[in-house]
Scaffold this motif. Structure first.
Motif, PDB file in Angstrom:
ATOM      1  N   ARG A 198       0.835  -1.210   0.000  1.00 29.78           N
ATOM      2  CA  ARG A 198       0.000   0.000   0.000  1.00 29.78           C
ATOM      3  C   ARG A 198       0.860   1.246   0.000  1.00 29.78           C
ATOM      4  N   GLN A 199       1.969   1.147   0.715  1.00 22.76           N
ATOM      5  CA  GLN A 199       2.803   2.323   0.949  1.00 22.76           C
ATOM      6  C   GLN A 199       3.816   2.551  -0.166  1.00 22.76           C
ATOM      7  N   MET A 200       4.042   1.507  -0.945  1.00 25.79           N
ATOM      8  CA  MET A 200       5.166   1.541  -1.882  1.00 25.79           C
ATOM      9  C   MET A 200       4.621   1.135  -3.245  1.00 25.79           C
ATOM     10  N   GLN A 201       4.692   1.983  -4.203  1.00 27.22           N
ATOM     11  CA  GLN A 201       4.077   1.685  -5.489  1.00 27.22           C
ATOM     12  C   GLN A 201       5.072   1.802  -6.622  1.00 27.22           C
ATOM     13  N   TYR A 202       4.707   1.178  -7.752  1.00 27.81           N
ATOM     14  CA  TYR A 202       5.650   1.038  -8.860  1.00 27.81           C
ATOM     15  C   TYR A 202       5.087   1.680 -10.123  1.00 27.81           C
ATOM     16  N   VAL A 203       5.867   2.508 -10.775  1.00 38.37           N
ATOM     17  CA  VAL A 203       5.465   3.072 -12.069  1.00 38.37           C
ATOM     18  C   VAL A 203       6.358   2.457 -13.137  1.00 38.37           C
ATOM     19  N   PHE A 204       5.718   1.891 -14.159  1.00 39.58           N
ATOM     20  CA  PHE A 204       6.471   1.151 -15.167  1.00 39.58           C
ATOM     21  C   PHE A 204       6.972   2.042 -16.294  1.00 39.58           C
ATOM     22  N   GLN A 205       7.962   1.499 -17.001  1.00 35.15           N
ATOM     23  CA  GLN A 205       8.554   2.257 -18.104  1.00 35.15           C
ATOM     24  C   GLN A 205       7.593   2.430 -19.268  1.00 35.15           C
ATOM     25  N   ASP A 206       7.002   1.293 -19.682  1.00 38.84           N
ATOM     26  CA  ASP A 206       6.267   1.340 -20.937  1.00 38.84           C
ATOM     27  C   ASP A 206       4.782   1.521 -20.669  1.00 38.84           C
ATOM     28  N   PRO A 207       4.260   2.725 -20.886  1.00 39.66           N
ATOM     29  CA  PRO A 207       2.846   2.953 -20.581  1.00 39.66           C
ATOM     30  C   PRO A 207       1.936   2.111 -21.466  1.00 39.66           C
ATOM     31  N   TYR A 208       2.469   1.592 -22.581  1.00 37.29           N
ATOM     32  CA  TYR A 208       1.626   0.817 -23.488  1.00 37.29           C
ATOM     33  C   TYR A 208       1.346  -0.566 -22.931  1.00 37.29           C
ATOM     34  N   SER A 209       2.317  -1.134 -22.229  1.00 44.98           N
ATOM     35  CA  SER A 209       2.108  -2.508 -21.779  1.00 44.98           C
ATOM     36  C   SER A 209       1.787  -2.592 -20.299  1.00 44.98           C
ATOM     37  N   SER A 210       1.780  -1.478 -19.585  1.00 46.55           N
ATOM     38  CA  SER A 210       1.569  -1.594 -18.150  1.00 46.55           C
ATOM     39  C   SER A 210       0.114  -1.396 -17.749  1.00 46.55           C
ATOM     40  N   LEU A 211      -0.752  -1.094 -18.711  1.00 45.06           N
ATOM     41  CA  LEU A 211      -2.169  -0.936 -18.397  1.00 45.06           C
ATOM     42  C   LEU A 211      -2.965  -2.074 -19.029  1.00 45.06           C
ATOM     43  N   ASN A 212      -3.805  -2.699 -18.241  1.00 46.38           N
ATOM     44  CA  ASN A 212      -4.626  -3.806 -18.738  1.00 46.38           C
ATOM     45  C   ASN A 212      -5.585  -3.306 -19.815  1.00 46.38           C
ATOM     46  N   PRO A 213      -5.434  -3.805 -21.059  1.00 44.36           N
ATOM     47  CA  PRO A 213      -6.222  -3.237 -22.166  1.00 44.36           C
ATOM     48  C   PRO A 213      -7.719  -3.477 -22.066  1.00 44.36           C
ATOM     49  N   VAL A 214      -8.174  -4.442 -21.252  1.00 47.92           N
ATOM     50  CA  VAL A 214      -9.618  -4.680 -21.213  1.00 47.92           C
ATOM     51  C   VAL A 214     -10.318  -3.935 -20.069  1.00 47.92           C
ATOM     52  N   LEU A 215      -9.555  -3.192 -19.286  1.00 42.93           N
ATOM     53  CA  LEU A 215     -10.191  -2.418 -18.216  1.00 42.93           C
ATOM     54  C   LEU A 215     -10.334  -0.962 -18.642  1.00 42.93           C
ATOM     55  N   SER A 216     -11.395  -0.301 -18.147  1.00 42.09           N
ATOM     56  CA  SER A 216     -11.558   1.121 -18.422  1.00 42.09           C
ATOM     57  C   SER A 216     -10.579   1.901 -17.548  1.00 42.09           C
ATOM     58  N   ALA A 217     -10.340   3.148 -17.924  1.00 43.04           N
ATOM     59  CA  ALA A 217      -9.394   3.976 -17.179  1.00 43.04           C
ATOM     60  C   ALA A 217      -9.775   4.031 -15.707  1.00 43.04           C
ATOM     61  N   ALA A 218     -11.068   4.191 -15.438  1.00 46.16           N
ATOM     62  CA  ALA A 218     -11.512   4.267 -14.045  1.00 46.16           C
ATOM     63  C   ALA A 218     -11.199   2.967 -13.310  1.00 46.16           C
ATOM     64  N   ASP A 219     -11.452   1.831 -13.966  1.00 46.87           N
ATOM     65  CA  ASP A 219     -11.186   0.544 -13.325  1.00 46.87           C
ATOM     66  C   ASP A 219      -9.698   0.335 -13.084  1.00 46.87           C
ATOM     67  N   ILE A 220      -8.890   0.835 -14.018  1.00 47.26           N
ATOM     68  CA  ILE A 220      -7.443   0.697 -13.842  1.00 47.26           C
ATOM     69  C   ILE A 220      -6.989   1.451 -12.606  1.00 47.26           C
ATOM     70  N   VAL A 221      -7.486   2.657 -12.458  1.00 48.75           N
ATOM     71  CA  VAL A 221      -7.086   3.461 -11.309  1.00 48.75           C
ATOM     72  C   VAL A 221      -7.663   2.874 -10.023  1.00 48.75           C
ATOM     73  N   ALA A 222      -8.851   2.273 -10.126  1.00 44.51           N
ATOM     74  CA  ALA A 222      -9.503   1.731  -8.926  1.00 44.51           C
ATOM     75  C   ALA A 222      -8.922   0.385  -8.515  1.00 44.51           C
ATOM     76  N   GLU A 223      -8.286  -0.318  -9.465  1.00 42.50           N
ATOM     77  CA  GLU A 223      -7.864  -1.698  -9.198  1.00 42.50           C
ATOM     78  C   GLU A 223      -7.043  -1.872  -7.910  1.00 42.50           C
TER      79      GLU A 223
END
Lengths: 700, 294, 315
Positions: A451-476
């Motif tokens: 919870r306290q430590m989060q990771y931001v990935f290099q490639d924005p194209y492959s780090s977001l699940n393509p079948v989820l909406s933007a809201a769901d991605i942020v909520a996941e």
């Protein structure tokens, strides 16, 4: 065309010719996409002369690569081309395929971006280098092998005779690109087109390859068109520069003029938005919005929606500016170039409150961790050795502080980051978060830490699940921790969207509908949902265009200030690191070699590897080009499965002595040095050393 | 959910822009319609009329009559039922068993992968038709046995395709991200990887449908599938082959329907594959147009 | 290379083990088990007991399996229930016929598929590509048994050029007669496989054509012919060899249907006969032999692949 007579004649003509080697007039290229003609290059003029390096610089979608392919008709059949391209006086557009074929390899040579795919994987490198010459009748097949070895020697490939019969996979990346240079130059062409030739390479290897390229050009007297997005490379190698934007050249001039007195608002803005390695600046001046896509070009001046100078001017919105002379040797495609105010990039160093920070308890402490992967071999797949991907790194990050980890590919920086996140097992050493050890925790025990430590990935194209909406991605992440309702559900999502500069109206959209920069904002928003204290950022801007990169860097700095976040920033880009860091650690082959306050690392480094890295990195200031000491490291990064004995850097080091070969150096803080380094011979660079280092390399 | 609905609608729109796919859909639709409503439409496949045996095609018997004087067209229509039901059942069996095998093998790797994939290798060490025959030798003949046998031969292809898909997704950043946020293995597997794997699995199901139809027909042709008097295409070809000289149409006409059915499934499956792969290609292509930066 | 070879062979061991257990267990999966097979379904208890003792079925299963494997390895696959002949001998008689058919079919498939694939790959999207690609689709959709019937109708019934039932004549004894007899079944199989091969080769050629190294070759001024012949074919043929090998392996067992259509005396038809007479020792024997051959061919293909692809390190 193939006879030696005409060849000799052509070379004689070339010598006496002061005309442009390449002359492009009103070149237009469009592609048929979804039944529509989409203009990618929109009427450009360009002259390139012998003995000069002409850089075409631009962001993605600017049409620079397409321009380079159009020069010899290498475009796919879906392209429609018009205008005029004269190469050595011969018209290329509409020319017979046979004429074009004879030009390629003889009059123009190509160097492409990715050395991993440019060469045919199942053909011997030597044959590939000379194949063109043999076909053009410049070389007898029986002499090809010797000639290939000769050409390889010219581009500093060691053991050229042995290398001739090898296949591309037996070459390292830098060596492959040098082989491609040898291939492009084999027919002694008057023009070399190099399309992002060093983008796929590490900094130290990039320096090698660029130096070889320029060296060969001087020997042959060719003209080079070098296509790049990297302003540092431009400043280092260009004689003249054309800046492309939205399919047009918006400015052209000498490299000094472009950098000192840009006469197009885009050039000026681009220069301001790039972090500089030679000066830490407080905040980047970004260009708002995104580069246009060829399918949806703005009316009038393509740059007007992002232009501060043209804001509110109707002429910019309606009338497309033509390239016109501005000053001697400098041309602009701006209606109001004369109104531009000269501005030097601000060099107010950003304030680093080092003393104050030292009081605060560290958020993350990494104590000499090691991450080793087994190497399995043989019939029974037994473990015969270990890849020491991370072999002893210690650092700490305090709240509100940015600590950067710099290194070239294969140095273990991403492995390090993932090990800290608990995604990989740590073999030795300790990682403490908020004072608690988190090494070897179970998935369950690790959850509250995550919870306290989060990771931001290099490639924005492959780090977001393509079948989820933007809201769901942020909520996941919030949902995974069962805190979605508690955190405020949809209201929280909207809040996060605004925090990263995205409109909450985009919440229902899917990742494929976002641009690269927007995706990265989404990736950042998702990490903030659980209110973390530490972000691990793994090359978060490496995949983005220069102007977008600046936007994301600013966003990160704002968030840090607002939320008092600690950043562990992983990057290979020395300019970005200088811009964003408080402290910097340098890694080489799994080991940390030097660590210190950001400015000290850049001004007073003591480890030879750090010194070489800084020296190899291009500086966006052409004035510095000839004043700067250059150390070109020899060789490539060794295989981490079998690292060199003693100090791992010794085979490439200009200070190496016997002790370096046999003894592993220890971490040492010398009172005379401003940084902590792990080296037997730590110390500032002596100008004499550069001469020595260069001599060893045969000079540049 | 909405996303998959949207993309499914888009896929269908795209596929229907191909003529071959339209023909295939119409053909399969018409065939299914006939098969489903065969009773209502008055097809009669059982009534024997020995006087009118082996009659050539005519206004009354469009496809002619067989050796017992039964209407071949009616038998082809009812044979469609046998064929489609068997193949649907077989594909279901293959998918229900194959997809989880691939999912577990690909996701966990290690010994689970080794064991499961060795089993799959064994199944692949025998051509499908032989494997099905060996199973029939144990299970005995009949439609159910044929369905199970064909279904089992289809397990490896589902297992392999699912596994390949899982492996290609497993190390993608968005899957790693879920792990980094603290998601469990089950969550990654069923909520992240599986929803991204449906397309190739669906395509595989369509491809396998044509294979299953072919296999069932082959088994019946060899006398190991559906037993008479239940009509089946393979069985009709088997009998028809004995009357090549007297009644060539007997073996030819049902064969045309069989071929067209397989061709239709193949056309649809291939168009879908093209479309799925084309999405990458399209991406590549447009980035060539708009030049690749990274 | 040696280590790779040994590792590949060792990988076959578990597959072979599982397969042999499965084949052996087949007997026990049959209703009534192996005894009923010998004495029939309506045998008396005494008969059953006697047969059980005689066949050694009262021993532990593991011993029975070991016994069966031991015999199989030493070349004894038991006797056919139907003809009372040794299974090995029956298989030995039929195997050459199947091999000859497989080789002929493969040659036909190659002759048809390679030109089709090259021509359509070099002219993507044109009418000629569409026509040739339709050929592949059709070749794959036409069931071999139906195509066989059509060919018999045309060449044997209508034209009377070739026999409708094919005999096995070894090629080296009478080449012409052998070809006359093998041509129709070989064409039937060859057409089907040409569909697979052409489709595969076209796809890999198209993929190669898009590679960066092709652009590099063009940028050197190589003529198109040399780009295709020298650069693309080299890359495309490496995976193609694997597929061809797999097809050969498939032919050895997969020609069942074709053999039945043409009443060709191969292994496949023997299997069909064995299944219809419930001749289990023969069924087991044939399946075991086919699996072993299949695995050996696969092994050979892997070796060949490792040999022709310079990217695979072989020390």
């Amino acid at each position: 065309m193939n006879s030696t007579g005409t060849n000799a004649l052509r070379h004689a003509v070339k010598k006496s010719n002061t005309d442009a080697v390449l002359s492009v007039r009103d070149l237009t290229v469009s592609f048929l996409t979804n039944g529509k003609q989409v203009p990618v290059v929109r009427g450009i003029d360009l002259d390139v002369f012998a003995n000069e390096v002409h850089c075409i610089v631009g962001e993605s979608g600017s049409g620079k690569s397409v321009t380079s392919l159009a020069v010899t008709g290498l475009l796919p059949v879906t392209a429609t081309v018009s205008g005029s391209v004269r190469l050595d006086g011969v018209e290329v557009i509409g020319a017979d395929e046979e004429v074009l074929r004879n030009m390629r390899g003889q009059d123009v040579g190509f160097i492409f971006q990715d050395p991993a795919t440019t060469l045919n994987p199942v053909m011997r490198v030597g044959r590939q280098i000379t194949e063109g010459q043999v076909v053009h009748g410049q070389l007898k097949a029986s002499a090809a092998s010797d000639r290939a070895a000769e050409l390889m020697a010219e581009v500093d490939i060691a053991d050229p005779k042995g290398r001739v019969t090898q296949y591309p996979h037996q070459f390292s990346g830098g060596m492959r690109q040098r082989a491609v240079i040898a291939m492009a130059m084999s027919g002694r062409p008057n023009l070399i087109v190099a399309d992002e030739p060093t983008t796929a390479l590490d900094v130290t290897v990039q320096a090698q390859v660029l130096s070889v390229l320029l060296q060969r050009q001087k020997a042959l007297g060719s003209a080079i068109i070098l296509i790049t997005h990297d302003l540092g490379v431009v400043a280092e190698v260009a004689d003249r520069v054309s800046v492309m934007y939205g399919g047009s050249i918006v400015e052209t001039g000498t490299v000094q003029d472009i950098f000192d007195r840009p006469c197009h608002p885009y050039t000026a803005a681009l220069l301001r938005s790039v972090p500089r390695i030679d000066a830490g600046d407080d905040r980047l001046k970004t260009i708002p919005g995104q580069p246009p896509t060829p399918a949806e070009l703005p009316s009038g001046c393509v740059f007007h929606p992002r232009c501060a100078l043209g804001a509110g001017k109707t002429r910019c919105q309606t009338e497309r500016p033509q390239l016109r002379a501005f000053a001697s040797g400098q041309m602009t495609a701006c209606h109001f170039a004369e109104e531009m105010k000269p501005d030097r990039p601000s060099t107010t160093a950003r304030a680093i409150a080092q003393a104050e920070r030292a009081e605060v308890k560290p958020l993350l402490e990494v104590d000499n961790i090691k991450v080793h992967f087994p190497v399995k071999k043989g019939i029974l797949r037994r473990t015969v050795g270990w890849v020491r991907a991370v072999d002893g790194v210690r650092l700490s990050v305090r709240p509100g502080e940015t600590v950067s980890l710099v290194g070239e590919s294969g140095c273990g920086k991403t492995t390090f980051a993932r090990a800290i996140m608990g995604l990989l097992d740590v073999n030795e050493g300790d990682v403490r978060f908020d004072g608690r050890s988190i090494v070897g925790l179970s998935r369950k025990a690790m959850r509250p830490v995550r919870r306290q430590m989060q990771y931001v990935f290099q490639d924005p194209y492959s780090s977001l699940n393509p079948v989820l909406s933007a809201a769901d991605i942020v909520a996941e992440p919030m949902r995974l921790h069962g805190l979605f309702e508690e955190m405020g559900s949809d209201k929280r999502i909207a809040e996060l969207f605004e925090m990263v500069g995205l409109s909450p109206s985009m919440m229902g959209k899917y990742p494929s509908e976002f641009s690269g920069g927007q995706k990265q904002r989404l990736g950042i928003a998702r990490t903030l949902g659980l209110k973390p204290k530490l972000l691990i950022l793994d090359e978060p801007v490496a995949a983005l265009d220069v102007s977008i990169q600046a936007q994301i860097l600013n966003l990160l700095q704002d968030l840090q200030r607002e939320l008092d976040l600690g950043f562990l920033f992983i990057s290979h880009n020395l300019s970005v690191v200088r811009h964003i860091s408080d402290r910097v650690a340098v890694m080489y082959l799994g080991k940390m070699v030097e660590e210190g306050a950001c400015n000290e690392i850049y001004e007073n480094a003591a480890h030879p590897y750090t010194l070489s890295l800084l020296s190899a990195a291009p500086i966006s200031n052409p004035g510095m080009r000839n004043q700067r000491a250059r150390i070109i490291l020899r060789g490539d990064i060794p295989n981490p499965a079998s690292p060199p004995s003693g100090c791992r850097f010794h085979p490439r080091c200009f200070r190496a002595t016997d002790i370096c070969r046999s003894q592993v150096p220890e971490l040492a803080t010398q009172s005379s040095l401003k940084t902590t380094s792990i080296c037997h011979h730590a110390g500032p660079l002596d100008p004499k050393e550069i001469a020595l280092a260069s001599q060893a390399e045969g000079g540049i | 959910m909405r996303k998959s609905f949207q993309s499914a609608a888009k896929t269908i729109r795209n596929l229907m822009s191909r003529k071959g796919v339209v023909f295939s859909v119409i053909f399969l639709g018409a065939l299914s319609f006939l098969a489903i409503f065969a009773d209502i439409l008055g097809f009669d496949y059982l009534t024997q009329n020995l006087i009118e045996s082996l009659q050539p095609p005519s206004a009354e018997y469009w496809f002619g009559t067989d050796e017992l004087g039964r209407d071949i067209l009616s038998r082809v229509v009812y044979g469609t039922r046998t064929s489609l039901v068997t193949s649907a059942g077989a594909v279901t069996i293959a998918a229900v068993l194959g997809v989880p095998i691939g999912l577990v093998a690909g996701f966990f790797g290690g010994w689970r992968d080794a064991v499961l994939m060795r089993v799959v290798d064994v199944m692949l060490a025998l051509p499908a038709i032989l494997f099905a025959m060996a199973l029939i030798a144990i299970l005995g003949k009949g439609q159910m046995a044929a369905m199970i046998a064909v279904g089992i031969t289809g397990i490896p292809s589902f297992a392999r395709i699912t596994r390949a898909q899982v492996l290609s997704l497993r190390n993608r950043d968005f899957v790693t991200a879920v792990e980094a946020f603290g998601g469990s293995a089950t969550y990654s597997m069923f909520r992240t990887i599986l929803p991204n794997s449906w397309s190739p699995i669906v395509v595989q199901a369509i491809v396998l449908a044509s294979v299953a139809i072919l296999l069932e027909a082959a088994l019946s042709f060899l006398g190991m599938g559906v037993a008479p008097p239940t009509p089946s295409w393979g069985e009709m070809l088997r009998t028809g082959k004995s009357y090549l000289y007297e009644a060539p149409y007997y073996a030819v006409l049902p064969g045309i329907i069989l071929t067209l059915t397989i061709l239709s499934f193949d056309t649809i499956g291939r168009a879908m594959t093209d479309f799925l792969e084309g999405r990458h290609e399209l991406g590549d292509h447009s980035s060539v147009d708009a030049e690749s930066e990274k | 290379m040696i280590s790779y070879l040994i590792r590949r062979i060792l990988q076959l061991v578990p597959v072979l083990l599982v397969a042999s257990v499965a084949i052996w267990a087949m007997l026990y999966a049959v209703p009534g088990g192996p005894v009923a097979m010998i004495v029939g379904q309506d045998a008396s208890q005494e008969q059953i007991d006697a047969a059980t003792r005689e066949l050694g079925l009262d021993r532990p299963l593991i011993v029975q399996y070991a016994d069966w494997v031991g015999n199989a390895v030493s070349g004894d696959l038991g006797k056919s229930i139907f003809s009372k002949e040794p299974v090995v001998k029956l298989i030995g008689q039929r195997l050459p016929a199947t091999i000859q058919l497989a080789v002929f079919s493969l040659l036909i498939a190659l002759i048809i598929s390679i030109p089709i694939a090259i021509i359509s790959a070099l002219n993507p999207g044109t009418w000629i590509d569409r026509v040739l690609s339709s050929w592949s689709a059709l070749a794959l959709a036409v069931p071999t048994f139906w195509l066989g019937i059509l060919l018999v109708l045309l060449f044997a019934v209508e034209l009377r050029w070739l026999p409708s039932a094919s005999r096995y004549i070894p090629f080296w004894t009478a080449p012409l007669d052998a070809m006359r007899n093998t041509f129709l079944p070989a064409l039937t199989l060859g057409v089907y496989v040409s569909g697979i091969l052409a489709r595969f080769l076209r796809a890999s050629l198209v993929g190669e054509l898009r590679s960066d190294y092709v652009r590099t070759a063009r940028s050197k001024g190589l003529p198109e012919r040399q780009i295709v012949g020298g650069h693309i074919m080299r890359n495309a043929l490496i995976p193609f060899v694997t597929i061809v090998g797999l097809m050969l392996a498939n032919f050895l067992g997969g020609s069942v249907v074709t053999e039945v259509v043409f009443t060709y005396p191969g292994l496949g038809r023997l299997l069909v006969q064995a299944i219809s007479t419930r001749d289990y020792p023969l069924i087991q024997g044939i399946i075991l032999v086919i699996i072993v051959i299949f695995m050996l061919i696969n092994l050979a293909v892997d070796m060949l692949y490792a040999y022709i692809d310079p990217r695979i390190e072989h020390k």
